[in-house]
Structures are given as C-alpha cells and as structure tokens.
Scaffold this motif. Sequence first.
Motif, PDB file in Angstrom:
ATOM      1  N   UNK A 167      -6.784  -2.516   4.023  1.00  0.00           N
ATOM      2  CA  UNK A 167      -7.277  -3.806   3.559  1.00  0.00           C
ATOM      3  C   UNK A 167      -6.994  -3.821   2.066  1.00  0.00           C
ATOM      4  N   UNK A 168      -5.892  -4.424   1.683  1.00  0.00           N
ATOM      5  CA  UNK A 168      -5.437  -4.378   0.303  1.00  0.00           C
ATOM      6  C   UNK A 168      -6.431  -5.070  -0.632  1.00  0.00           C
ATOM      7  N   UNK A 169      -7.086  -6.116  -0.155  1.00  0.00           N
ATOM      8  CA  UNK A 169      -8.038  -6.853  -0.994  1.00  0.00           C
ATOM      9  C   UNK A 169      -9.274  -6.021  -1.305  1.00  0.00           C
TER      10      UNK A 169
ATOM     11  N   UNK B 242       0.850  -1.194   0.000  1.00  0.00           N
ATOM     12  CA  UNK B 242       0.000   0.000   0.000  1.00  0.00           C
ATOM     13  C   UNK B 242       0.884   1.242   0.000  1.00  0.00           C
ATOM     14  N   UNK B 243       0.647   2.205  -0.885  1.00  0.00           N
ATOM     15  CA  UNK B 243       1.432   3.444  -0.848  1.00  0.00           C
ATOM     16  C   UNK B 243       1.247   4.144   0.501  1.00  0.00           C
ATOM     17  N   UNK B 244       2.336   4.364   1.206  1.00  0.00           N
ATOM     18  CA  UNK B 244       2.232   4.979   2.520  1.00  0.00           C
ATOM     19  C   UNK B 244       3.596   5.483   2.961  1.00  0.00           C
ATOM     20  N   UNK B 245       3.605   6.224   4.040  1.00  0.00           N
ATOM     21  CA  UNK B 245       4.858   6.667   4.620  1.00  0.00           C
ATOM     22  C   UNK B 245       4.627   7.473   5.880  1.00  0.00           C
ATOM     23  N   UNK B 246       5.482   7.245   6.875  1.00  0.00           N
ATOM     24  CA  UNK B 246       5.536   8.084   8.070  1.00  0.00           C
ATOM     25  C   UNK B 246       6.717   9.021   7.866  1.00  0.00           C
ATOM     26  N   UNK B 247       6.463  10.319   7.850  1.00  0.00           N
ATOM     27  CA  UNK B 247       7.535  11.277   7.596  1.00  0.00           C
ATOM     28  C   UNK B 247       7.983  11.933   8.887  1.00  0.00           C
ATOM     29  N   UNK B 248       9.244  12.337   8.906  1.00  0.00           N
ATOM     30  CA  UNK B 248       9.791  13.037  10.051  1.00  0.00           C
ATOM     31  C   UNK B 248       9.911  14.523   9.759  1.00  0.00           C
TER      32      UNK B 248
END
Length: 254
Positions: free
Chosen positions: A115-117, A14-20
């Motif tokens: 939920x990728x599905x 899933x495209x995501x990210x926790x940024x600082x």
Amino acid sequence: MPLEIIIAPALANTPHGFLGRSGGVSTGIVNGLNTGLGSSDSPEAVTENRRRATEAVAPGSLLTTVYQTHSADAVTVTAPFPDDARPHADALVTDRPGLLLGIVTADCAPILLSDIEAGVVGATHAGWKGALNGVTDAAIAAMEKLGARRERIAAAIGPCIARASYEVDDAFRLRFAETDPATECFFADGRRSGHFQFDLEAYVTHRLATAGIKRIEALGLDTYSQPDRFFSFRRATHAGEPDYGRQISLIAVA
C-alpha cells in the motif's frame, strides 16, 4: 551469469524484486543464488547470496526473513530478526523504512504486497497448505493494523510451480473441495487416472481477489520447467537429488 531481478509493474513504485538462481556463488546441485538457510549449502555462500540480493533490490537495507513452516501466520516486523531467532511464520509485514522483507521459495508462491499511500508492505510464502488455510488473509489483516487499506493494496505473485507441472491426487483435490466447492475450477484432469493438475497461482489470485485486493499481477513463471532460471523442490525430488536451492523475493517501504 548476472543476477536476475524480476519486477512486477503492479509494484512499480515500491522497491521489490523476485530473484531467480542466477548471479550467486553457490555450487553443486544448488549452484547459483541459493538463499535458503535450511539447505545444506555453505553458510558463507548463502550469506553472500543474500547480501547480493539485498544490494540489488534495496541497497543499504536490512534484510529480515522468517522460519517458514507452511502456516497461515503473519508477523509484524520492526527490526531484523537474527537468523537463529527467526519467528515461525509465513508472512511478514512492516511500515519501517530501511527494512527489506524476504520470502524464500522453491515452487510455492511468493506474494509481495504494497500500500504505497500508507507506506506498508508485506511478503507472503504460499504453498498449497498456507494458501488453503489463509496466509494471504493473515498478511492483509496484519497490513491493515499498520494503516493499510485492502482496496489500495497491490499484489504480485512471483515464480511458482505452474498447473502443467503440478500433479496432485484426488485426496489433495478433496481438501479444497471440502472447504469450498468452487475451487473445482483450479483443478484440471491429470495425465494419470485419479490425478489432477492444480493451478496454485490461480488459486492464490482467487484468494487475494476474494479478500478485496483489486490490483493483482500474476507473473505466470513456472519454477519447475525452467531449471536454469529457478530452483524447484519438486524437480529436485523427481531427479532424486538430496537437496534443493531456494530463490528469494524481496520488498521494502518506498
């Protein structure tokens, strides 16, 4: 300094990210990638920081955020909200490709869910009050209304204040104990009499597991103790600073 994107293996597809705080244009006490619309930072700097974060995680997506109030409220997003008309909520979910959900934090726990599905994602802001009142439960329920199933949902808990950095008083502890005596395990003896160290990340993990989420990844990153990497409200308060920055956590439908 380059922009840092922290990825959770639990959400690998899933495209995501926790940024600082690295990689931004803000200066002064909020220097770096401050994405907080509620800060006293230059609006132009915050806008540019949000643009950089969006392009780093999901290029071409439309970022949408909410006006966070430490509530247990979740909203379903079908189109981006204008910055000056954001609904008051602390969780947002969507099944719409092209939207990028964002939560800002500065010690509270950011939680990304997928939920990728089903093609359904969520982003949740969980401070102690929202966590205690069930903001994660609200996010999961909202995802289910879009077709997600909680046994398929993966969750990742991003940078937040760690137990070693989070001293609370006995009145705080009793709020949890009165709701559920089993929460005693999330409090360790503090350095001062009548005080305790609260494990927000572990408590949020517990709430997710109790709700039926089977795959939960806690990144174990302390915002308070890493000033070069993360913003922290409590650290800024202890330093007597008049403002603080906010980092952003982002997720989009694959």
